[in-house]
Design an enzyme around this catalytic site. Structure first.
Site, PDB file in Angstrom:
ATOM      1  N   HIS A 118     -13.495   7.645   9.390  1.00 31.07           N
ATOM      2  CA  HIS A 118     -12.126   8.011   9.015  1.00 31.07           C
ATOM      3  C   HIS A 118     -11.257   8.410  10.204  1.00 31.07           C
ATOM      4  O   HIS A 118     -10.467   9.366  10.139  1.00 31.07           O
ATOM      5  CB  HIS A 118     -12.144   9.123   7.977  1.00 31.07           C
ATOM      6  CG  HIS A 118     -12.697   8.702   6.647  1.00 31.07           C
ATOM      7  ND1 HIS A 118     -12.572   7.426   6.155  1.00 31.07           N
ATOM      8  CD2 HIS A 118     -13.400   9.411   5.707  1.00 31.07           C
ATOM      9  CE1 HIS A 118     -13.151   7.348   4.968  1.00 31.07           C
ATOM     10  NE2 HIS A 118     -13.675   8.536   4.672  1.00 31.07           N
ATOM     11  N   HIS A 191      -7.516   9.274   0.329  1.00 30.61           N
ATOM     12  CA  HIS A 191      -8.850   9.779  -0.013  1.00 30.61           C
ATOM     13  C   HIS A 191      -8.782  10.857  -1.113  1.00 30.61           C
ATOM     14  O   HIS A 191      -9.386  11.919  -0.987  1.00 30.61           O
ATOM     15  CB  HIS A 191      -9.524  10.342   1.236  1.00 30.61           C
ATOM     16  CG  HIS A 191     -11.015  10.283   1.230  1.00 30.61           C
ATOM     17  ND1 HIS A 191     -11.789  11.108   0.436  1.00 30.61           N
ATOM     18  CD2 HIS A 191     -11.884   9.501   1.909  1.00 30.61           C
ATOM     19  CE1 HIS A 191     -13.065  10.852   0.649  1.00 30.61           C
ATOM     20  NE2 HIS A 191     -13.150   9.865   1.542  1.00 30.61           N
ATOM     21  N   GLU A 322     -10.569   4.130  -2.961  1.00 33.92           N
ATOM     22  CA  GLU A 322      -9.825   3.953  -1.719  1.00 33.92           C
ATOM     23  C   GLU A 322      -9.588   2.467  -1.454  1.00 33.92           C
ATOM     24  O   GLU A 322     -10.494   1.745  -1.027  1.00 33.92           O
ATOM     25  CB  GLU A 322     -10.611   4.559  -0.557  1.00 33.92           C
ATOM     26  CG  GLU A 322     -10.986   6.017  -0.748  1.00 33.92           C
ATOM     27  CD  GLU A 322     -12.166   6.414   0.114  1.00 33.92           C
ATOM     28  OE1 GLU A 322     -12.040   6.355   1.355  1.00 33.92           O
ATOM     29  OE2 GLU A 322     -13.230   6.761  -0.453  1.00 33.92           O
TER      30      GLU A 322
END
Length: 357
Positions: A118, A191, A322
């Site tokens: 991420h 997220h 996502e």
């Protein structure tokens, strides 16, 4: 591609093109911002461009917050769950925290063993975004200027995320990114952890889900893609017909955390990719996107996290949906490219449609 009404298409088109609104001077002080339309309200903060809450009615008109999160912004600063954050510059994992682009090897900052997740230790979820434009009744736009070599990624990148109320109980999300001087990978994701029974209602194993993806990108023990693309038919990953999320958990090691290859009859256009229903409340979430992948995650790593109102989120307390490019695409030539060049614009659209019956 599944059809939607012409009136909804018109509203959505207006929302997606409505980029500047009544532009205001960008502000960087961390704050909380509400969007509200009737009995549908959401809260956001410019720290991580984060969705803090989403309150909407059930089939009896009873309101509940269906987003997992914390009581204070300070708790988000120390968070490792990515509750409601925008993650990037590249969401998901990159093997060995490195990739080669145009003959140059880029070494990134690892934050999950030797790999990067991420965007790194201080990805887009850990920075303060500017508030470019805000109208409580319609939208909020956050912007962030990512600098060359931030977490190891090449080039300066101008990023914006707009959350928009569209019609009744619909949320549209628009993510844009423009490289200013170097080609760079871009893969932004939202997220948010959803629980349609209410954030404090327990686990999501009885939620029913349909995913419009007949294939997945399988992963190894470190959750890194193998590079293969395999069909879901006959496996626990088959949600082509609606079924309870927990109905085949006994065949899995630890719940779901996998990228689905979405059916895409019209590449780049909006398509319906998932439908989630919670029977007790009657709430349903319908998700649309223009992206090729969907990470389906059943909060396998939540471990007694103290959240809103002191409620403790246990394993499988929420689901993440996502929309994204495929994980680790920079190291797999057979995956759709995430490279964006100067002069090009990364565009990522999502629409969340909520109903209750």
């Amino acid at each position: 591609m599944a059809r939607i009404s012409s009136s909804f298409c018109f509203l959505l088109l207006l929302a997606l093109l409505f980029s500047n609104y009544n532009g205001c001077k960008a502000k960087t002080q961390i704050n909380v911002y509400e969007l509200r339309k009737g009995d549908f309200s959401l809260n956001f903060t410019n720290f991580g461009a984060t969705m803090l809450s989403a309150i909407l009615p059930d089939k009896h008109g009873k309101l509940a917050d269906v987003v997992l999160g914390f009581e204070s912004i300070e708790e988000y600063k120390n968070d490792t769950t990515y509750f409601g954050n925008i993650v990037g510059r590249v969401a998901n994992r990159i093997t060995a925290a490195q990739f080669t682009l145009n003959g140059t090897l880029y070494k990134l900052v690892p934050n999950e063993g030797k790999n990067i997740l991420h965007g790194g230790p201080k990805g887009f979820s850990e920075v303060t975004w500017k508030v470019y434009s805000y109208n409580k009744n319609s939208h909020i736009t956050f912007t962030y200027d990512s600098f060359d070599a931030e977490e190891g990624f090449p080039g300066d990148l101008s990023v914006s995320v707009t959350y928009m109320l569209v019609g009744t109980h619909n949320l549209a999300v628009k993510m844009l990114a423009k490289p200013l001087n170097k080609a760079t990978p871009v893969n932004l994701a939202l997220h948010t952890y959803w629980n349609l029974g209410g954030h404090n209602s327990g686990d999501i194993l009885s939620h029913k889900i349909k995913i419009f993806g007949s294939k997945i990108t399988p992963v190894d023990n470190d959750l890194l893609p193998t590079g293969k693309i395999t069909p879901v038919k006959g496996t626990p990953f088959d949600f082509l017909e609606p079924r309870e999320i927990g109905s085949r958990f006994n065949e899995l090691s630890d719940g779901y955390d996998i990228n689905y290859v979405l059916e895409d009859l019209n590449p780049g256009h909006l398509k319906k990719v998932a439908v989630v229903k919670e029977n007790v409340s009657g709430r349903q979430l319908e998700l649309w996107t223009n992206k090729p992948g969907l990470q389906f995650y059943t909060s396998n790593k939540l471990d007694n996290v103290k959240g809103k109102g002191g409620f403790v989120y246990k394993k499988h307390a929420g689901i993440c949906l996502e929309t994204q490019g495929f994980p680790d695409s920079v190291n797999h030539q057979n995956f759709p490219s995430q490279i964006v060049n100067p002069g090009e614009t990364y565009e990522h659209f999502m629409v969340f449609r909520f109903t209750a019956s």
